[in-house]
Design an enzyme around this catalytic site. Structure first.
Site, short mmCIF file in Angstrom:
data_model
loop_
_atom_site.label_atom_id
_atom_site.label_comp_id
_atom_site.label_asym_id
_atom_site.label_seq_id
_atom_site.Cartn_x
_atom_site.Cartn_y
_atom_site.Cartn_z
N THR A 54 -0.18 -10.96 0.34
CA THR A 54 -0.94 -12.25 1.00
C THR A 54 -0.02 -12.56 -0.09
O THR A 54 -0.15 -14.09 0.52
CB THR A 54 -2.37 -11.84 0.64
OG1 THR A 54 -2.50 -10.61 1.08
CG2 THR A 54 -3.34 -12.99 1.59
N TYR A 142 -2.49 1.48 -5.27
CA TYR A 142 -2.70 0.87 -3.70
C TYR A 142 -2.44 1.05 -3.06
O TYR A 142 -1.35 1.29 -2.19
CB TYR A 142 -2.12 -1.07 -4.12
CG TYR A 142 -2.67 -2.29 -2.57
CD1 TYR A 142 -3.56 -1.49 -1.63
CD2 TYR A 142 -1.46 -3.11 -2.40
CE1 TYR A 142 -3.68 -2.18 -0.51
CE2 TYR A 142 -2.10 -4.05 -0.91
CZ TYR A 142 -3.19 -2.99 -0.41
OH TYR A 142 -3.24 -4.66 0.88
N LYS A 170 -7.28 0.19 -5.70
CA LYS A 170 -7.66 -0.54 -4.39
C LYS A 170 -7.12 0.48 -2.72
O LYS A 170 -6.19 0.42 -2.39
CB LYS A 170 -6.37 -1.46 -4.13
CG LYS A 170 -6.51 -2.84 -3.22
CD LYS A 170 -5.57 -4.20 -3.20
CE LYS A 170 -5.83 -4.22 -2.09
NZ LYS A 170 -4.94 -6.14 -1.81
N VAL A 210 -11.32 -6.46 -3.47
CA VAL A 210 -9.87 -7.06 -3.76
C VAL A 210 -9.41 -7.75 -2.63
O VAL A 210 -9.34 -6.86 -1.12
CB VAL A 210 -8.46 -7.06 -4.39
CG1 VAL A 210 -6.89 -7.34 -3.84
CG2 VAL A 210 -8.64 -5.86 -5.22
#
Length: 299
Positions: A54, A142, A170, A210
């Site tokens: 992001t 992640y 995550k 998150v």
């Protein structure tokens, strides 16, 4: 010094994966990054993730990444956890990024599954271990197979969790059953990495989020979390359902694109995108406005 944490919530509960603001000519906007980070913490975030997807990490240079960490830590590092993305599909490069993030003052690292090369599970294990052992920082794995092409299997997560500095995951796998087993067997702090599944993942043991939509609805996310923690399932469900149009609208296309469009309308730092990402069309912008309005967000 970073805010206090517990083994159950090593990075807090509500974190936003922050976009990287750029100036009109496409340069890194460090002042804008500091203002945006402060805004997000003021809105209720316990943590900020920088240099993630992001944050357009594929198109920012190593020096830019380090400068961004340093700037955000300076702005909010005494009030929020600053977690730095530090993983690519090149393990040696990832180790360098991790060390640079530590030198820049990051409080933790986010390590994504190596993308495109689709390594076997043993390769994933060694990749994450190399990043973890490169610094003294706590690490959040992640797991996002939709982008990386390969999941972190439960057995691999359990093996990685044996390392004392691998403390969280995550989860953007989109599989509540596998999440349940991995969470139960690994003991890692579990964070939702898919806004649509924030509440469902809380129900199987996640400790927080998150988020991308945290750029615009952090107070609502925190209210959902607090309702769940207090046992008010009905209220948590109502908030979740109210936010469904926001979750849908923000991900009709790539989330960075929609987020920067929203920030621009709100007068917050964001700036242009770096190719290959491009701005929303007029039609897409109008659809995003309708989606957000249906979720109670007026632009």
């Amino acid at each position: 010094m970073a805010p206090t944490s517990t083994p159950q919530t090593p990075f807090g509960r509500v974190l936003t994966a922050m976009v990287t603001p750029f100036t009109a000519d496409g340069a890194l906007d460090l002042d804008g990054a500091q203002r945006l980070a402060a805004h997000l913490v003021d809105a209720g975030n316990d943590g900020i993730v920088v240099n993630g997807t992001t944050g357009e990490s594929p198109t920012t240079g190593d020096a830019e990444k380090a400068d961004l960490v340093r700037a955000v830590v300076e702005a909010v590092g005494d009030r929020a956890h600053v977690v730095a993305g530090a993983s690519t599909n090149d393990t040696r490069h990832s180790v360098e990024l991790a060390r640079a993030a530590e030198r820049a003052g990051a409080h933790g690292l986010l390590a994504v599954t190596p993308y495109y090369s689709k390594p076997p599970q043993e390769g994933l294990y060694r990749h994450f271990l190399a990043i973890t052992e490169a610094t003294d920082l706590p690490v959040m794995l992640y797991d996002i197979p939709g982008r990386s092409g390969v999941p972190i299997n439960t057995e691999t997560i359990v093996r990685l969790a044996e390392h004392p500095r691998i403390v969280a995951n995550k989860d953007a796998k989109g599989d509540l059953g596998r999440a349940s087993w991995a969470l139960a067997r690994s003991g890692l702090a579990w964070y939702s990495g898919d806004d649509m599944l924030n509440l469902p993942l809380l129900s199987v043991g996640a400790v927080g989020f998150v988020s991308v939509v945290g750029h615009v609805v952090t107070p609502e996310l925190r209210a959902l979390l607090e309702a769940h923690l207090s046992g008010d399932v009905q209220k948590a469900t109502e908030i979740h359902q109210k936010l469904l149009p926001v979750f849908t609208g923000m991900f009709r296309t790539q989330g960075v694109i929609t987020t920067k469009a929203v920030l621009s309308r709100l007068g917050l730092p964001g700036g242009p995108l770096r190719l290959p990402l491009v701005e929303l069309s007029v039609e897409e912008t109008e659809q995003l406005q309708r989606d957000l309005a249906a979720g109670g967000v007026q632009l």
